[in-house]
Motif scaffolding. Structure first.
Motif, PDB file in Angstrom:
ATOM      1  N   ASP A 154      -5.688  -1.038  -5.407  1.00  0.00           N
ATOM      2  CA  ASP A 154      -5.151  -1.696  -4.213  1.00  0.00           C
ATOM      3  C   ASP A 154      -6.170  -2.701  -3.712  1.00  0.00           C
ATOM      4  N   GLU A 155      -5.909  -3.955  -3.973  1.00  0.00           N
ATOM      5  CA  GLU A 155      -6.822  -5.049  -3.616  1.00  0.00           C
ATOM      6  C   GLU A 155      -8.265  -4.741  -4.000  1.00  0.00           C
TER       7      GLU A 155
ATOM      8  N   THR B 140       0.833  -1.207   0.000  1.00  0.00           N
ATOM      9  CA  THR B 140       0.000   0.000   0.000  1.00  0.00           C
ATOM     10  C   THR B 140       0.865   1.253   0.000  1.00  0.00           C
TER      11      THR B 140
HETATM   12 MG   LIG Z   1      -2.293  -2.630   2.054  1.00  0.00          MG
END
Ligand SMILES: [Mg+2]
Ligand SMILES: Nc1ncnc2c1ncn2[C@@H]1O[C@H](COP(=O)(O)OP(=O)(O)OP(=O)(O)O)[C@@H](O)[C@H]1O
Lengths: 407, 250
Positions: free
Chosen positions: B169-170, B48
């Motif tokens: 991000d995911e 992240t």
């Molecule tokens: Mg993360």
């Protein structure tokens, strides 16, 4: 992004945010509402009083000196003046002869009496005795007829000039001119009716009076009354000099030795104006204090709620920043929000105080000019900006990563 | 030219009391236009953090970052905001839609910040929402949409300003596998249309959608492999590319 677009967007967002929290917004507004009510009501009171005062004070000429036993606005020292000798109407003749700076001099004596015409009665009327010169001391205007002449006055003829109220009361639907009326049982012929002057500070009517020659007054009431010597000064610039001159003359009349204090007072309009300004100043100071206090408390409340709002929307601020909102954009958004709350508060305050001032006007002279409403709006805008600036700055400076992580 | 060029990027978090967390250590990556990259690694490895640096949400503690050839490390807040606005499209694990606003307004947001006039941004937002299959949901608020629909709104929002790269991000982390697959198919299509995509994921099968997988551990690149269309792993990827890239900047 231009400022205009930023403003528009901020406005929409703030409106939506406020709508989502109506109850909170209204509660927050209370301080501002009270502040605006107090500032406008105080302003209206001062404005109204000033207007009423200025209307009334013109009845007391700015270029007239009044020689009397009592000073106006003596405060609690009245007992000092109690034992002064009476001011006698005869002084007027001496003053008239000796005062170079006097344009006109007339004595007045007054008493409350009852005036009758046939079966109509006017009680509690100011019966005033004076001379023909009185017409030159004040600017009198007449609805009917005239004032008595020097000859009539010197001859103490049974003539009377009516005040507007008395004329209305005794002669509701006929011309009073030439009619015979009774003052305390004695007959007088009406020769004139003065134009209405209104009331003094809304307290007592200046039109509830009748004027008769001095000798007639003494015939009815005797000679032991306080007189006022009314002196019109040749030029308003000479007021101070005239006052000094009168003082000298009066001291001579009274036979005072150099180390004795004056045992008379020379009053002038200034004294009332000063006293009034003092009162207005006190009302103003109290008003400003109350207003400042409630606006301060209101402003703190708004600042507080804005901090809450910023914290609640930390995540949203992070999202906006991730999408390209600049600091300035966020700042404007929150500033608009706080300003909107205050503006709404200000408008509600005005919405309350305007009808309120109309209501109060029935008892006390008040008047709310448009400038006061505008001032109220400006103040609420200023409070909005001032109390919103710190929370808005905090919002704008949030680190986007931190803000996004906030839950 | 690489659209993303990281050279020896470090990110250190000061925790006070002389405790420091080094979330990124000497990261050097070059990513070309049109690539589809997956970043993988265990929790806490710095994925992240890396995405935030690439997305200009965060600035590196040291090192060089060139976005589209421009040195980002030295930019001020407003310039960074502009890059985030026009150059980058974010897709987050938790969607990050504005709850009070409907889908249309959410998608419009980046255009508002770039100063596009109302009528134009309405039209564009509607078109993109239709593209992600939500043409009939434009006035729904996020809480009136399913998870998959929300993520599609987020993708529409990421696409609206036609950014140079899309950072996800995911993006499937909060979705069931079927909805997750739909989103992945969607990203696949975007890739085919020529978009550059960088994706963070924990799942191997998600990562396999990408053409290149960068694995990081403890803030360092562990491996950087490109995948052939048939799924086979090609030789190590980045080594020569990065060294070639890090030479002639500025
Ligand atoms: Mg993360
Ligand atoms: N604001 C911060 N302050 C201090 N340390 C931080 C901060 N943000 C991240 N870290 C640390 O940096 C490291 C990397 O965090 P990061 O969020 O990038 O991990 P991640 O790979 O995304 O993990 P996950 O898969 O769980 O999302 C972690 O050790 C984390 O504790």
């Amino acid at each position: 992004m231009t400022f205009g677009a930023e403003f528009k967007e901020g406005f929409k967002l703030s409106l939506a945010a406020l709508m989502a929290n109506k109850a909170r917004a209204v509660l927050t507004m209370l301080g501002i509402i009270i502040g605006i009510i107090s500032v406008t009501m105080m302003g209206a009171a001062i404005e109204g009083l000033t207007r009423a005062f200025n209307n009334s004070i013109s009845a007391i000429g700015a270029d007239v000196l009044y020689i009397q036993k009592w000073p106006w606005m003596s405060g609690d020292e009245w007992w000092k003046y109690r034992n002064r000798r009476n001011i006698k109407p005869e002084y007027a003749d001496i003053v008239k002869k000796e005062a170079r700076l006097a344009a006109a001099v007339a004595p007045t004596v007054a008493r409350i009496g009852t005036v009758k015409y046939q079966n109509k009665v006017a009680s509690s009327v100011f019966v005033e005795g004076t001379t023909a010169d009185y017409a030159y001391v004040t600017n009198m205007s007449f609805d009917e007829g005239r004032f008595f002449t020097a000859v009539e006055s010197r001859g103490d003829r049974p003539l009377v000039v009516l005040g507007g109220d008395v004329a209305n009361q005794l002669f509701p639907n006929q011309n009073p001119d030439g009619k015979i009326i009774q003052i305390n049982g004695l007959s007088f012929r009406v020769i004139g009716v003065r134009s209405k002057q209104g009331s003094f500070l809304g307290m007592f009517s200046l039109d509830n009076q009748v004027m008769i020659p001095l000798g007639q007054f003494e015939r009815i009431y005797g000679t032991h009354f306080q007189a006022t010597i009314n002196v019109r000064v040749v030029n308003q610039k000479e007021m101070d000099n005239a006052k000094e001159e009168l003082r000298g003359i009066m001291r001579k009349i009274r036979g005072l030795s150099p180390y004795q204090e004056d045992d008379f007072s020379i009053n002038q309009q200034d004294m009332l104006t000063n006293a009034f300004n003092k009162i207005a100043g006190i009302i103003g100071a109290v008003g400003i204090f109350v207003t400042a206090l409630s606006l301060f408390v209101g402003g703190i409340g708004i600042m507080n709620i804005m901090f809450v709002s910023v914290t609640e929307r930390t995540k949203e601020i992070g999202i906006r920043k991730a999408l390209g909102a600049r600091r300035q954009t966020i700042l404007v958004q929150f500033l608009i929000e706080s300003t909107l709350i205050c503006l709404a508060g200000g408008l509600v305050g005005l919405g309350i105080s305007y009808p309120l001032s109309m209501l109060v006007d029935k008892f006390l002279p008040t008047s709310m000019p448009i400038s006061l409403a505008i001032l109220g709006i400006m103040i609420s805008l200023a409070v909005g900006v001032i109390s919103g600036i710190i929370p808005a700055l905090r919002a704008s400076k949030l680190d986007p990563v931190e803000a996004l992580r906030y839950e | 030219m690489n659209v993303i060029e990281l050279v020896k990027v470090n990110k250190i978090y000061d925790m006070g009391a002389e405790v420091q967390v080094q979330a990124l250590k000497d990261i050097s990556i070059g990513i070309e236009k049109g690539e589809y990259v997956a970043i993988m690694g265990p929790s806490g490895s710095g994925k992240t953090t890396l995405m935030n640096v690439i997305g200009c949400l965060d600035t590196p503690s040291s090192g060089l970052y060139l976005f589209d050839g421009v040195n980002v490390s030295e930019m001020d807040d407003n310039e960074l905001a502009k890059i985030r606005n026009r150059g980058i499209g974010f897709v987050f694990q938790t969607f990050n839609l504005i709850p009070r606003s409907d889908a249309l307004h959410n998608v419009e947001l980046p255009l508002i910040y770039s100063g596009v006039p109302v009528s134009e941004r309405r039209d564009r937002a509607k078109k993109v929402l239709e593209m992600v299959g939500l043409g009939d949901r434009i006035h729904h608020k996020p809480n009136e949409l399913s998870g998959g629909q929300r993520q599609r709104v987020a993708i529409a929002r990421a696409l609206i300003n036609d950014p140079a790269i899309i950072l996800a991000d995911e993006p499937t982390g909060n979705l069931d596998s079927k909805t997750g697959d739909e989103i992945m198919i969607f990203l696949e299509e975007l890739h085919k249309k020529g978009n550059t995509i960088i994706l963070v994921t924990h799942e191997e099968y998600i990562a396999e959608h990408a053409r290149r997988i960068i694995r990081i551990r403890d803030g360092m690149i562990e491996s950087d492999l490109s995948i052939e269309k048939n799924g086979k792993v090609k030789a190590p990827y980045a080594a020569e590319k990065v060294s070639e890239g890090s030479g002639g900047q500025k």
